[in-house]
Design a protein around this motif. Structure first.
Motif, PDB file in Angstrom:
ATOM      1  N   LEU A  28      12.875  -6.509  -3.684  1.00 42.07           N
ATOM      2  CA  LEU A  28      13.780  -8.021  -3.730  1.00 42.07           C
ATOM      3  C   LEU A  28      15.048  -7.534  -3.588  1.00 42.07           C
ATOM      4  O   LEU A  28      15.624  -8.469  -2.842  1.00 42.07           O
ATOM      5  CB  LEU A  28      13.336  -8.264  -5.347  1.00 42.07           C
ATOM      6  N   ILE A  29      15.712  -6.485  -3.976  1.00 38.53           N
ATOM      7  CA  ILE A  29      17.164  -6.294  -3.660  1.00 38.53           C
ATOM      8  C   ILE A  29      17.280  -6.150  -2.180  1.00 38.53           C
ATOM      9  O   ILE A  29      18.434  -6.758  -1.596  1.00 38.53           O
ATOM     10  CB  ILE A  29      17.570  -5.135  -4.313  1.00 38.53           C
ATOM     11  N   ARG A  30      16.629  -5.157  -1.596  1.00 39.34           N
ATOM     12  CA  ARG A  30      16.973  -5.058  -0.183  1.00 39.34           C
ATOM     13  C   ARG A  30      16.360  -5.857   0.667  1.00 39.34           C
ATOM     14  O   ARG A  30      17.084  -6.336   1.636  1.00 39.34           O
ATOM     15  CB  ARG A  30      16.308  -3.523   0.265  1.00 39.34           C
ATOM     16  N   GLY A  31      15.084  -6.543   0.379  1.00 45.89           N
ATOM     17  CA  GLY A  31      14.722  -7.796   0.872  1.00 45.89           C
ATOM     18  C   GLY A  31      15.821  -8.872   1.057  1.00 45.89           C
ATOM     19  O   GLY A  31      15.792  -9.729   2.015  1.00 45.89           O
TER      20      GLY A  31
ATOM     21  N   LEU B 251       0.749  -1.149  -0.064  1.00 43.78           N
ATOM     22  CA  LEU B 251      -0.069  -0.098   0.035  1.00 43.78           C
ATOM     23  C   LEU B 251       0.839   1.300   0.105  1.00 43.78           C
ATOM     24  O   LEU B 251       0.382   2.285  -0.673  1.00 43.78           O
ATOM     25  CB  LEU B 251      -0.950   0.055   1.090  1.00 43.78           C
ATOM     26  N   LEU B 252       1.822   1.267   0.605  1.00 42.55           N
ATOM     27  CA  LEU B 252       3.112   2.418   0.363  1.00 42.55           C
ATOM     28  C   LEU B 252       3.545   2.503  -0.832  1.00 42.55           C
ATOM     29  O   LEU B 252       4.246   3.590  -0.898  1.00 42.55           O
ATOM     30  CB  LEU B 252       3.783   2.069   1.878  1.00 42.55           C
ATOM     31  N   GLY B 253       3.423   1.641  -1.756  1.00 45.67           N
ATOM     32  CA  GLY B 253       4.017   1.923  -2.862  1.00 45.67           C
ATOM     33  C   GLY B 253       5.495   1.387  -3.034  1.00 45.67           C
ATOM     34  O   GLY B 253       6.263   1.932  -4.091  1.00 45.67           O
ATOM     35  N   VAL B 254       5.936   0.465  -2.403  1.00 45.39           N
ATOM     36  CA  VAL B 254       7.234  -0.065  -2.647  1.00 45.39           C
ATOM     37  C   VAL B 254       7.397  -0.842  -3.726  1.00 45.39           C
ATOM     38  O   VAL B 254       6.610  -1.610  -3.979  1.00 45.39           O
ATOM     39  CB  VAL B 254       7.698  -0.815  -1.045  1.00 45.39           C
TER      40      VAL B 254
ATOM     41  N   VAL C 140      19.390 -12.510   4.038  1.00 47.77           N
ATOM     42  CA  VAL C 140      20.926 -13.165   4.136  1.00 47.77           C
ATOM     43  C   VAL C 140      21.204 -12.773   5.634  1.00 47.77           C
ATOM     44  O   VAL C 140      21.822 -13.528   6.250  1.00 47.77           O
ATOM     45  CB  VAL C 140      21.881 -12.442   3.299  1.00 47.77           C
ATOM     46  N   ALA C 141      20.932 -11.575   6.111  1.00 47.28           N
ATOM     47  CA  ALA C 141      21.351 -11.191   7.359  1.00 47.28           C
ATOM     48  C   ALA C 141      20.700 -11.850   8.430  1.00 47.28           C
ATOM     49  O   ALA C 141      21.242 -12.348   9.535  1.00 47.28           O
ATOM     50  CB  ALA C 141      21.410  -9.405   7.466  1.00 47.28           C
ATOM     51  N   ALA C 142      19.523 -12.029   8.204  1.00 49.80           N
ATOM     52  CA  ALA C 142      18.538 -12.739   9.100  1.00 49.80           C
ATOM     53  C   ALA C 142      18.952 -13.994   9.113  1.00 49.80           C
ATOM     54  O   ALA C 142      18.809 -15.029   9.999  1.00 49.80           O
ATOM     55  CB  ALA C 142      17.023 -12.843   8.749  1.00 49.80           C
TER      56      ALA C 142
ATOM     57  N   LEU D 178      12.434  -4.958   7.893  1.00 54.60           N
ATOM     58  CA  LEU D 178      11.741  -4.823   6.758  1.00 54.60           C
ATOM     59  C   LEU D 178      10.756  -3.146   6.885  1.00 54.60           C
ATOM     60  O   LEU D 178      11.172  -2.460   5.964  1.00 54.60           O
ATOM     61  CB  LEU D 178      10.644  -5.845   6.309  1.00 54.60           C
ATOM     62  N   PRO D 179      10.161  -3.108   7.719  1.00 55.93           N
ATOM     63  CA  PRO D 179       9.635  -1.594   7.933  1.00 55.93           C
ATOM     64  C   PRO D 179      10.634  -0.620   8.129  1.00 55.93           C
ATOM     65  O   PRO D 179      10.589   0.528   7.755  1.00 55.93           O
ATOM     66  CB  PRO D 179       8.788  -1.916   9.019  1.00 55.93           C
TER      67      PRO D 179
END
Length: 253
Positions: free
Chosen positions: A56-59, A47-50, A64-66, A112-113
């Motif tokens: 995909l890139i940042r997620g 809804l925020l328009g990401v 990987v860090a998680a 994520l947020p």
């Protein structure tokens, strides 16, 4: 709330939303609350328009860090239940597997947020919000803003120092010693620039008066309240579902 609306939402509201979710998730070490929050965060980000590519890139980097965090808990977590594998200090048991899953989901749900809400936040807008809405001391807010604006110059200084050393012929060998010397020179540059900035701000009367005026008004209206309410709803739902499922484990218990 579209992409254009996301860009106009006050950064303070984004900070509050990410903080509320993070506080709710660190109160317990269970996988149910983290999974619930993660599932509810995905529609909010949509809804925020990401954008999908950015997500995909940042997620992927966050995943990987998680995963690395989960791997550490899997191998070296507290042993409980059946031990499935043992090697030296490594113990993979039912308890470590559950803990690894909980930590993996928790890092994702918190990061994520925190990342996507601040993709397009300008430091000046955040400083205006902290000073006008949170009523933080202007000396701290504006001083921090001035320092953040100089961070980009450090990268340029580092590159120019490298060019200067290569021109003098001292950058062709002993890379470790060269890096240490260049880092020390960069520290000297930063201290000099910081002292000049402090002198300039003092000459312009910064901090002379307790009541400061702001050139750009920072407002907190309906879009900000909606976003914060969404964060509170996600936090409350994650806690309620976890308690109802019987998986809630308060960290202080």
């Amino acid at each position: 709330m579209t992409l254009g609306a996301r860009r106009t939402v006050n950064p303070v509201a984004r900070l509050l939303t990410a903080g509320v979710i993070a506080v709710a998730l660190v109160l317990s070490v269970d996988w149910v609350s983290a999974l619930t929050a993660l599932v509810l965060e995905i529609p909010l980000l949509v809804l925020l328009g990401v954008r999908l590519r950015s997500f995909l890139i940042r997620g992927g980097l966050i995943t990987v860090a998680a995963g690395l965090t989960a791997l550490t808990n899997l191998l070296y977590g507290e042993v409980s239940g059946t031990v499935h594998w043992h090697f030296l200090l490594i113990n993979v048991s039912d308890g470590s597997i559950e803990l690894a899953l909980a930590m993996f989901l928790r890092v994702l749900a918190i990061a994520l947020p925190s990342v996507f809400l601040f993709l397009d936040v300008q430091a000046t807008e955040l400083a205006d919000g902290l000073g006008q809405i949170f009523r933080l001391p202007s000396r701290f807010v504006v001083g921090a803003l001035a320092g953040m604006r100089l961070v980009g110059l450090l990268r340029e200084d580092w590159r120019y120092l490298g060019y200067a050393r290569r021109a003098r012929g001292v950058a062709d060998h002993a890379r470790v010693r060269r890096a240490l010397g260049q880092a020390f020179a960069l520290l000297v540059f930063a201290l000099r620039r910081g002292s000049k900035l402090a002198t300039a701000m003092e000459a312009r009367g910064f901090g002379a008066y307790s009541d400061r005026t702001w050139a750009r008004p920072s407002r907190f209206g309906a879009p900000e309240c909606t976003l914060v309410f969404a964060g509170v709803a996600i936090a409350a739902a994650s806690i309620a579902v976890s308690i109802g499922y019987g998986a809630w484990e308060f960290i202080g218990a």
